[in-house]
Design an enzyme around this catalytic site. Structure first.
Site, PDB file in Angstrom:
ATOM      1  N   GLU A 360       0.860  -1.188   0.000  1.00 28.06           N
ATOM      2  CA  GLU A 360       0.000   0.000   0.000  1.00 28.06           C
ATOM      3  C   GLU A 360       0.889   1.228   0.000  1.00 28.06           C
ATOM      4  O   GLU A 360       1.878   1.283   0.738  1.00 28.06           O
ATOM      5  CB  GLU A 360      -0.908   0.008   1.251  1.00 28.06           C
ATOM      6  CG  GLU A 360      -1.739   1.294   1.355  1.00 28.06           C
ATOM      7  CD  GLU A 360      -2.702   1.331   2.542  1.00 28.06           C
ATOM      8  OE1 GLU A 360      -2.677   0.408   3.383  1.00 28.06           O
ATOM      9  OE2 GLU A 360      -3.481   2.299   2.620  1.00 28.06           O
ATOM     10  N   ASN A 419      -4.596   5.166  -1.869  1.00 26.43           N
ATOM     11  CA  ASN A 419      -5.811   5.582  -1.157  1.00 26.43           C
ATOM     12  C   ASN A 419      -6.550   6.665  -1.925  1.00 26.43           C
ATOM     13  O   ASN A 419      -5.942   7.569  -2.484  1.00 26.43           O
ATOM     14  CB  ASN A 419      -5.445   6.117   0.226  1.00 26.43           C
ATOM     15  CG  ASN A 419      -5.008   5.010   1.152  1.00 26.43           C
ATOM     16  OD1 ASN A 419      -5.831   4.252   1.659  1.00 26.43           O
ATOM     17  ND2 ASN A 419      -3.698   4.884   1.342  1.00 26.43           N
ATOM     18  N   GLU A 451      -7.963   2.015  -2.861  1.00 27.64           N
ATOM     19  CA  GLU A 451      -8.602   1.761  -1.566  1.00 27.64           C
ATOM     20  C   GLU A 451      -9.625   2.862  -1.314  1.00 27.64           C
ATOM     21  O   GLU A 451      -9.275   4.039  -1.219  1.00 27.64           O
ATOM     22  CB  GLU A 451      -7.553   1.738  -0.451  1.00 27.64           C
ATOM     23  CG  GLU A 451      -6.516   0.653  -0.657  1.00 27.64           C
ATOM     24  CD  GLU A 451      -5.729   0.317   0.610  1.00 27.64           C
ATOM     25  OE1 GLU A 451      -6.021   0.868   1.686  1.00 27.64           O
ATOM     26  OE2 GLU A 451      -4.807  -0.518   0.494  1.00 27.64           O
ATOM     27  N   ASP A 481     -11.724  -0.110   2.025  1.00 27.24           N
ATOM     28  CA  ASP A 481     -10.770   0.118   3.113  1.00 27.24           C
ATOM     29  C   ASP A 481     -11.504   0.250   4.453  1.00 27.24           C
ATOM     30  O   ASP A 481     -12.692   0.599   4.472  1.00 27.24           O
ATOM     31  CB  ASP A 481     -10.009   1.425   2.809  1.00 27.24           C
ATOM     32  CG  ASP A 481      -8.701   1.529   3.574  1.00 27.24           C
ATOM     33  OD1 ASP A 481      -8.369   0.596   4.319  1.00 27.24           O
ATOM     34  OD2 ASP A 481      -8.011   2.560   3.407  1.00 27.24           O
ATOM     35  N   GLU A 538      -5.755  -5.842   7.976  1.00 29.23           N
ATOM     36  CA  GLU A 538      -4.648  -4.929   8.280  1.00 29.23           C
ATOM     37  C   GLU A 538      -4.598  -4.627   9.773  1.00 29.23           C
ATOM     38  O   GLU A 538      -5.544  -4.921  10.499  1.00 29.23           O
ATOM     39  CB  GLU A 538      -4.728  -3.645   7.443  1.00 29.23           C
ATOM     40  CG  GLU A 538      -5.875  -2.732   7.753  1.00 29.23           C
ATOM     41  CD  GLU A 538      -5.845  -1.451   6.926  1.00 29.23           C
ATOM     42  OE1 GLU A 538      -4.750  -0.919   6.689  1.00 29.23           O
ATOM     43  OE2 GLU A 538      -6.928  -0.993   6.525  1.00 29.23           O
TER      44      GLU A 538
HETATM   45  P1  C2E Z   1      -5.066   3.601   6.164  1.00 30.24           P
HETATM   46  O1  C2E Z   1      -5.326   3.762   4.717  1.00 30.24           O
HETATM   47  O2  C2E Z   1      -6.013   2.762   6.934  1.00 30.24           O
HETATM   48  O3  C2E Z   1      -3.596   3.056   6.233  1.00 30.24           O
HETATM   49  C1  C2E Z   1      -3.149   2.144   7.174  1.00 30.24           C
HETATM   50  C2  C2E Z   1      -2.562   2.834   8.339  1.00 30.24           C
HETATM   51  O4  C2E Z   1      -2.403   1.881   9.363  1.00 30.24           O
HETATM   52  C3  C2E Z   1      -1.187   3.403   8.048  1.00 30.24           C
HETATM   53  O5  C2E Z   1      -0.991   4.542   8.855  1.00 30.24           O
HETATM   54  C4  C2E Z   1      -0.277   2.303   8.551  1.00 30.24           C
HETATM   55  O6  C2E Z   1       0.990   2.759   8.929  1.00 30.24           O
HETATM   56  C5  C2E Z   1      -1.058   1.859   9.767  1.00 30.24           C
HETATM   57  N1  C2E Z   1      -0.725   0.486  10.119  1.00 30.24           N
HETATM   58  C6  C2E Z   1      -0.330  -0.510   9.311  1.00 30.24           C
HETATM   59  N2  C2E Z   1      -0.131  -1.628   9.997  1.00 30.24           N
HETATM   60  C7  C2E Z   1      -0.408  -1.337  11.287  1.00 30.24           C
HETATM   61  C8  C2E Z   1      -0.387  -2.100  12.520  1.00 30.24           C
HETATM   62  O7  C2E Z   1      -0.073  -3.272  12.570  1.00 30.24           O
HETATM   63  N3  C2E Z   1      -0.740  -1.445  13.640  1.00 30.24           N
HETATM   64  C9  C2E Z   1      -1.101  -0.140  13.643  1.00 30.24           C
HETATM   65  N4  C2E Z   1      -1.422   0.415  14.808  1.00 30.24           N
HETATM   66  N5  C2E Z   1      -1.130   0.594  12.531  1.00 30.24           N
HETATM   67  C10 C2E Z   1      -0.789  -0.009  11.365  1.00 30.24           C
HETATM   68  P2  C2E Z   1      -0.441   5.856   8.240  1.00 30.24           P
HETATM   69  O8  C2E Z   1       0.573   5.566   7.206  1.00 30.24           O
HETATM   70  O9  C2E Z   1      -0.076   6.717   9.383  1.00 30.24           O
HETATM   71  O10 C2E Z   1      -1.704   6.430   7.507  1.00 30.24           O
HETATM   72  C11 C2E Z   1      -2.804   6.790   8.239  1.00 30.24           C
HETATM   73  C12 C2E Z   1      -3.941   7.091   7.336  1.00 30.24           C
HETATM   74  O11 C2E Z   1      -3.662   8.229   6.550  1.00 30.24           O
HETATM   75  C13 C2E Z   1      -4.230   5.997   6.332  1.00 30.24           C
HETATM   76  O12 C2E Z   1      -4.973   5.012   6.896  1.00 30.24           O
HETATM   77  C14 C2E Z   1      -4.975   6.755   5.278  1.00 30.24           C
HETATM   78  O13 C2E Z   1      -6.311   6.927   5.673  1.00 30.24           O
HETATM   79  C15 C2E Z   1      -4.289   8.078   5.316  1.00 30.24           C
HETATM   80  N6  C2E Z   1      -3.326   8.146   4.225  1.00 30.24           N
HETATM   81  C16 C2E Z   1      -2.042   7.780   4.205  1.00 30.24           C
HETATM   82  N7  C2E Z   1      -1.513   8.043   2.988  1.00 30.24           N
HETATM   83  C17 C2E Z   1      -2.514   8.553   2.217  1.00 30.24           C
HETATM   84  C18 C2E Z   1      -2.618   9.022   0.872  1.00 30.24           C
HETATM   85  O14 C2E Z   1      -1.676   8.996   0.085  1.00 30.24           O
HETATM   86  N8  C2E Z   1      -3.834   9.483   0.467  1.00 30.24           N
HETATM   87  C19 C2E Z   1      -4.907   9.514   1.312  1.00 30.24           C
HETATM   88  N9  C2E Z   1      -6.055   9.976   0.848  1.00 30.24           N
HETATM   89  N10 C2E Z   1      -4.834   9.081   2.560  1.00 30.24           N
HETATM   90  C20 C2E Z   1      -3.662   8.609   3.018  1.00 30.24           C
HETATM   91 CA    CA Z   2      -7.205   1.114   6.325  1.00 25.74          CA
HETATM   92 CA    CA Z   3      -5.735   2.459   3.108  1.00 23.21          CA
END
Ligand code: C2E
Ligand code: CA
Ligand code: CA
Length: 592
Positions: A360, A419, A451, A481, A538
Site C-alpha cells: 500500500e 488511497n 482503496e 478500506d 490490516e
Molecule cells: P489507512 O489507509 O487505513 O492506512 C493504514 C494505516 O495503518 C497506516 O498509517 C499504517 O501505517 C497503519 N498500520 C499498518 N499496519 C499497522 C499495525 O499493525 N498497527 C497499527 N497500529 N497501525 C498499522 P499511516 O501511514 O499513518 O496512515 C494513516 C492514514 O492516513 C491511512 O490510513 C490513510 O487513511 C491516510 N493516508 C495515508 N496516505 C494517504 C494518501 O496517500 N492518500 C490519502 N487519501 N490518505 C492517506
Molecule cells: Ca485502512
Molecule cells: Ca488504506
C-alpha cells in the site's frame, strides 16, 4: 421626492408618450411596489395624467376633478387636512423650478383614510415658462410598514424568529463592551447528522425541529435576557453567549440535549457543543465576537459526530492544533512542489508463507526542519481544505512512475494500492485523471488498486458506487478500506462493487477473552468469501492474531507484525530477502 432630474424627465416622457403600454405597465408595477403613484398636470393643455392602474390608491375621481380645476376635496381628503391640501394644490403662485411637499390623510376607501406624503415639482418649457407639474403621492403608512418588515428581516431569522447572526454579533459586541470585566462563554451547537434527518423525514420536519430548538433556547434565555444573547447562525447551527458560570453552561447544554431527546421522532437526535470562555487577553485586546465564535467552532469540531462526547471546551491543546494546522496550510503547496511528500510502501503478505504479494502506498511528509510528519496530522487538514485531491494525484503519479521504472528494469512487480480520499469522490474528473495518469506511464491496470472508504453520509455512497464501478470497468482492483470502522456497513457490500475487503483489526480486534468479537470477525470473513470477495486484514501486530486469522481462513495481511511502512529503497531490499514461513516465526517467538 428624491428623484434626480434625469429620472424625473424620464418619468415625464413616459407619461407624455401615454400609449407605450409596456412601459406604463412596468412603471405601474414599480409604483405599486413602492406604494407611490404619480400625477402629472399640464398647464398649457390643462390635461392631467394619472396612471389608471394607480388611481385606485386614492378614493375619488382625480382625473376629471383636476382637469376641471375643481377637486372635490371632501371626497378624497380628511376634513381636518382640507385647508392645507387646498393651499398645496393652489398652483396660482407656482413658478417654474418650485418644489414642495406636505403630509395629509387621504381616503383609501369610503370611510378609511391613510397618511400620504405628497410632493410636487414644477417644470418649465423651452422659454422658461411653467409648463407642467409632477405630483407624487406616497403612502407613508405602507412605507413605514415596509421599513419595519425590512428591519425585522435584517435582525431576525425568519424560520425561528431568533436574532440572526448579524444582529447577534452586534448585540454581543455591545453586551461585552458594557460589561468589560465579565468573562463570557460562547456556546456553538448543531445537530449531528442533521442532513440525514432532513433526508429521512423531509425538510418540513427538519424545519420543525429547528423551530423547536429555537423555542427551547429562547425559553431558557428568557429570564436572563439582559445578560445573554443567542441566534441561529444558519442551517442547524445555533449560538449562545452568556456569563461564564460553569454550572450554568452545563445546565443549558443539558436542557437543550434533554429537550431534543423529548422531541417526538424515531431518531436519536444528539447535539454537539463547542464552548469558548473569554479570558483576560480577550478583554485586553477586545477580541471580536466572530473570532470567539471561531474558537467555539474549533472546540465543537473535536466532538462532532463522536459517539462518546458531545461537549468540548476550547483549550491550549486545540489552540496548538490550530497553529499547527495553520503552518501545514501555509506550507503545503511549496512542500508538494519541492518533493517533500514521499511515498512509503507497506508490504502486504501471505501470513503462512511470509511472501510479499503487494503493498500500500502511504504518504509521508519529510519536512526540512520537523522531520517525518505522519499523515494523520496533515491528511485531515487537506481533506478539509480540498488539497487532498492534489496530494492523492501526486501519490498516484509517483506510484505509476515507480512501477514503470521497475518494469523497465525487468523486475518482478507486485500490485500497489493507493488511497482515494472521501473528498476525492466529489471530483467528477477523477476516473479520467486516473486513466490518463496510468496511461502516461503505460502501467498495466492490474498493478494498481484503489482503496476506497465508505462515507458517513448516505448520499455520498452513490458517488462511491459510481467510482467503484468505473474503476472496475477499467480493470482496476477496488478495495473497501477500513471495513469494520463506524462508517462501513454490511449492507453496502451488496451495492458497492468491490474486489477486496480490507478489514482493520483496529476496529474489530480479535482476542481470547472476546468470543463474540471473534465470532463477528469469523462471520465477516466467511461472508466475504461467499460473496466472492478477497479478504485482507490490516493492523496485524501479534503472532496470536496471525494464528487466529489463519484458523478462520484468512491468508493475507498487512501489519506491523510483518512490515511497517518503509521508503521505496527498503521495500526493494525486502523483496530480495527470503520470505519467513509461519513455522519459522513461531519458533522465533518461542525462543524469545
Ligand atoms: P489507512 O489507509 O487505513 O492506512 C493504514 C494505516 O495503518 C497506516 O498509517 C499504517 O501505517 C497503519 N498500520 C499498518 N499496519 C499497522 C499495525 O499493525 N498497527 C497499527 N497500529 N497501525 C498499522 P499511516 O501511514 O499513518 O496512515 C494513516 C492514514 O492516513 C491511512 O490510513 C490513510 O487513511 C491516510 N493516508 C495515508 N496516505 C494517504 C494518501 O496517500 N492518500 C490519502 N487519501 N490518505 C492517506
Ligand atoms: Ca485502512
Ligand atoms: Ca488504506
Amino acid at each position: 421626492m428624491n428623484i434626480d432630474q434625469e429620472s424625473q424627465d424620464n418619468l415625464l416622457s413616459v407619461n407624455e408618450s401615454g400609449n407605450n403600454e409596456a412601459e406604463l405597465l412596468r412603471e405601474s408595477r414599480i409604483l405599486e411596489h413602492t406604494h407611490s403613484f404619480i400625477v402629472e398636470y399640464n398647464f398649457k393643455t390643462k390635461q392631467c395624467y394619472i396612471d389608471p392602474a394607480q388611481r385606485r390608491h386614492v378614493y375619488g375621481d382625480w382625473q376629471s376633478d383636476i382637469n376641471n380645476d375643481r377637486i372635490n376635496y371632501k371626497k378624497v381628503v380628511l376634513r381636518d387636512d382640507i385647508p392645507a391640501i387646498q393651499a398645496f394644490f393652489d398652483f396660482s403662485d407656482l413658478k417654474a423650478g418650485d418644489s414642495r411637499s406636505i403630509s395629509a390623510r387621504f381616503y383609501v376607501e369610503a370611510h378609511e383614510y391613510e397618511w400620504y406624503r405628497v410632493s410636487l415639482v414644477c417644470y418649465a418649457d423651452a422659454e422658461g415658462e411653467k409648463e407642467r407639474v409632477l405630483i407624487t403621492f406616497t403612502n407613508a403608512e405602507r412605507e413605514l410598514e415596509t421599513v419595519r418588515k425590512l428591519k425585522f428581516l435584517l435582525a431576525k431569522d425568519p424560520l425561528t424568529h431568533m436574532p440572526n447572526l448579524e444582529s447577534f454579533l452586534q448585540m454581543t459586541e455591545k453586551m461585552i463592551c458594557t460589561h468589560p470585566d465579565q468573562s463570557y462563554a460562547i456556546i456553538r451547537m448543531d445537530i449531528d447528522k442533521f442532513r440525514i434527518i432532513n433526508q429521512m423525514y423531509g425538510t418540513k420536519e427538519g424545519d420543525n425541529i429547528l423551530r423547536y430548538i429555537g423555542v427551547k433556547i429562547q425559553e431558557w434565555a428568557g429570564p436572563i435576557l439582559e445578560t445573554s444573547t443567542y441566534c441561529r447562525i444558519s442551517s442547524d447551527l445555533f449560538c449562545i453567549c452568556m456569563p461564564a458560570d460553569a454550572g450554568d453552561i452545563q445546565e443549558i447544554i443539558d436542557f437543550i440535549q434533554t429537550s431534543l431527546h423529548a422531541y417526538p421522532l424515531k431518531f436519536d437526535m444528539v447535539m454537539s457543543f463547542g464552548v469558548y470562555i473569554t479570558c483576560e487577553e480577550d478583554r485586553r485586546e477586545q477580541t471580536c465576537v466572530s473570532t470567539l465564535m471561531d474558537r467555539a467552532a474549533s472546540a465543537q469540531r473535536m466532538v462532532k459526530n463522536s459517539y462518546m462526547n458531545h461537549v468540548a471546551y476550547y483549550d491550549s491543546v486545540i489552540r496548538k492544533k490550530e497553529i499547527a494546522e495553520q503552518i501545514i496550510i501555509s506550507e503545503m503547496k511549496k512542500a508538494l512542489e519541492t518533493n517533500q511528500f514521499q511515498v512509503y510502501l507497506q508490504p502486504k503478505c501471505q501470513m503462512d508463507t511470509g511472501k510479499i504479494i503487494g503493498s500500500e502506498a502511504l504518504v509521508r511528509w519529510i519536512h526540512p526542519s520537523q522531520g517525518i510528519i505522519s499523515p494523520s496530522e496533515f491528511i485531515p487538514v487537506f481533506e478539509k481544505n480540498g488539497f487532498i485531491s492534489e496530494l492523492d494525484y501526486y501519490v498516484l503519479r509517483a506510484t505509476c512512475q515507480m512501477i514503470r521504472k521497475w518494469l523497465d528494469d525487468g523486475k518482478k512487480v507486485y500490485p500497489i494500492s493507493v488511497n482515494v480520499s472521501r473528498t476525492d469522490l466529489y471530483n467528477p474528473n477523477l476516473p479520467e485523471q486516473i486513466k490518463a495518469c496510468v496511461a502516461e506511464f503505460d502501467v498495466p491496470h492490474e498493478l494498481i488498486a484503489f482503496e476506497l472508504t465508505e462515507s458517513a453520509f448516505i448520499s455520498d455512497n452513490m458517488q462511491l458506487y459510481n467510482l467503484a464501478r468505473l474503476l472496475q470497468e477499467n480493470h482496476f482492483h477496488v478495495m473497501m478500506d477500513d471495513f469494520g470502522s463506524g462508517y462501513s456497513s454490511l449492507n453496502s457490500l451488496r451495492e458497492i462493487p468491490v474486489d477486496v475487503l480490507k478489514i482493520d483489526l483496529k476496529f474489530l480486534p480479535p482476542s481470547s477473552d472476546d468470543k463474540r468479537g471473534n465470532v463477528i470477525l469469523h462471520s465477516i470473513v466467511d461472508m466475504a468469501k461467499r460473496l466472492g470477495l478477497e479478504v485482507i486484514v490490516e493492523g496485524v501486530e501479534t503472532i496470536e492474531q496471525v494464528e487466529f486469522l489463519l484458523s478462520i481462513g484468512c491468508r493475507n495481511a498487512q501489519g506491523f507484525y510483518f512490515y511497517r511502512p518503509m521508503p521505496v529503497s527498503e521495500y526493494e531490499r525486502c523483496l530480495e530477502e527470503k520470505p519467513k514461513e509461519i513455522s519459522v516465526r513461531r519458533q522465533e517467538e518461542l525462543n524469545r
